[in-house]
Design an enzyme around this catalytic site. Sequence first.
Site, PDB file in Angstrom:
ATOM      1  N   ALA A  65      -3.805   7.862  -5.101  1.00 17.11           N
ATOM      2  CA  ALA A  65      -2.443   7.181  -5.068  1.00 17.11           C
ATOM      3  C   ALA A  65      -2.346   5.785  -5.425  1.00 17.11           C
ATOM      4  CB  ALA A  65      -1.829   7.623  -3.790  1.00 17.11           C
ATOM      5  N   GLY A 119       0.940  -1.248  -0.027  1.00 21.32           N
ATOM      6  CA  GLY A 119      -0.043   0.101  -0.083  1.00 21.32           C
ATOM      7  C   GLY A 119       0.745   1.322   0.045  1.00 21.32           C
ATOM      8  N   ASN A 120       0.352   2.392   0.235  1.00 19.28           N
ATOM      9  CA  ASN A 120       0.920   3.690   0.331  1.00 19.28           C
ATOM     10  C   ASN A 120       0.235   4.578   1.539  1.00 19.28           C
ATOM     11  OD1 ASN A 120      -0.989   5.545  -0.830  1.00 19.28           O
ATOM     12  ND2 ASN A 120      -0.459   4.349  -2.662  1.00 19.28           N
ATOM     13  N   HIS A 121       0.846   5.688   1.799  1.00 19.35           N
ATOM     14  CA  HIS A 121       0.509   6.431   2.944  1.00 19.35           C
ATOM     15  C   HIS A 121      -0.776   7.311   2.494  1.00 19.35           C
ATOM     16  CE1 HIS A 121       3.890   4.924   5.431  1.00 19.35           C
ATOM     17  NE2 HIS A 121       4.593   5.331   4.475  1.00 19.35           N
ATOM     18  N   SER A 122      -1.065   7.308   1.340  1.00 20.80           N
ATOM     19  CA  SER A 122      -2.295   8.213   1.092  1.00 20.80           C
ATOM     20  C   SER A 122      -3.337   8.136   2.089  1.00 20.80           C
ATOM     21  CB  SER A 122      -2.723   7.989  -0.333  1.00 20.80           C
ATOM     22  OG  SER A 122      -3.874   8.548  -0.528  1.00 20.80           O
TER      23      SER A 122
END
Length: 400
Positions: free
Chosen positions: A276, A209-212
């Site tokens: 994102a 995943g990512n930090h969005s």
Amino acid sequence: MSVGGRHILLGICGSIAAYKSAHLTRLLVKAGAHVQVVMTPDATQFITPLTLATLSGNPVLVDYFAAKSGEWNNHVQLALDADAILIAPASANTLAKFANGLCDNLLCAVYLSAKSPVFLAPAMDLDMWAHDSTRSNISRLQSYGNHIIPPGNGELASGLSGEGRLAEPEEIFATLQVYFGEGLPLAGKKALVSAGPTHESIDPVRYIGNHSTGKMGYAIANQLLRLGADVTLVSGPSGLTPPERATFIPVTSAAEMLEACRSHFPMADITVMSAAVADYTPKVTADQKIKKTESHLTLELVKTTDILATLGKAKRNDQILVGFALETQDEVANAVDKLHRKNLDFIVLNSMRDAGAGFASDSNKVTIIDKNDDKEVFELKSKGEVAKDICSRVIRLLNR
Ligand code: CTP
């Protein structure tokens, strides 16, 4: 958004002003609304259900059940079907019942079951309207989130003159129009917004995943709604509460987001892709949890489809397509390249280098770059204010 196509439940109470409900029904039907009339038993003394059934094109409901057929008028379903509940005229008696949660008739039961906004247009004699009991009932009803359409000042049926006469049908109709966004700059426009991160499954318990957080996209969806657009929000896992009036499509992976965006894009006048999206996804997702048996684990990743570029290829001239660029180096050059490569109308560049900007933060610092490569650099602002700047630019493009 407009009143047309909406399901309006029109509640009519026992008041001489009930005769104005016929005209109001006509205005709503003419605008393309589906009108379901529910009357209190006393209201039928003032205007016949036959008149309203004929004007609305639907049977008028008064009782919990039809005595002859034994058919039940399901108050919960009636409330659920309504995009708005409008009580006009709302008598002092019915307002008092609503304020206290009584439900001794079908209309009161529909009100108590309401899931949609409720508009109350009171009508009564001036002293009844001025009475402390009515005043306190009105404040209570407002505190519950009901919208009051204030009565007018003028001649009353009693022969007295003062405040208490039902607002004119045109005024009541206009209140609904404003609520549904008509007259606003983006009224009648459909918008598609993507937001949040995507999660790409590695196995049943892990993902990439990512930090969005989705804050920017949700702020844009909210602002588009405020400006009158009909908004579809496609969101990856964000934990944020979706805007009440948006069509909300929750997705998890880049592939799901692509499908949702692709199917809604042809209908959208305005598309803003702020999600994102993962650029790579595991080639295979393990069916079972991966055990830590080896000292090294190599995951093979494959490129996801670029959603924005896919939409850019399908874009018609009458559609506005906006993308984001999150860069850490050669910001402007990279953003300009994305703008042209993905066939966008403009791109919103946020740099990871600016303090207070980017993921998770409540603020953002952006530069908008248009097709002519003209740049507008904005100050650090709250994401709500940045959403306003982006939407203003969209409105400028629509009006060109
Ligand atoms: N985007 C998308 N689908 C993807 C990747 C990105 O729709 N698979 C969109 C984002 O929503 C954003 C824009 O493309 O509006 C730019 O995203 P960004 O991550 O900055 O750039 P990429 O195109 O992924 O390019 P790069 O990784 O080379 O920076």
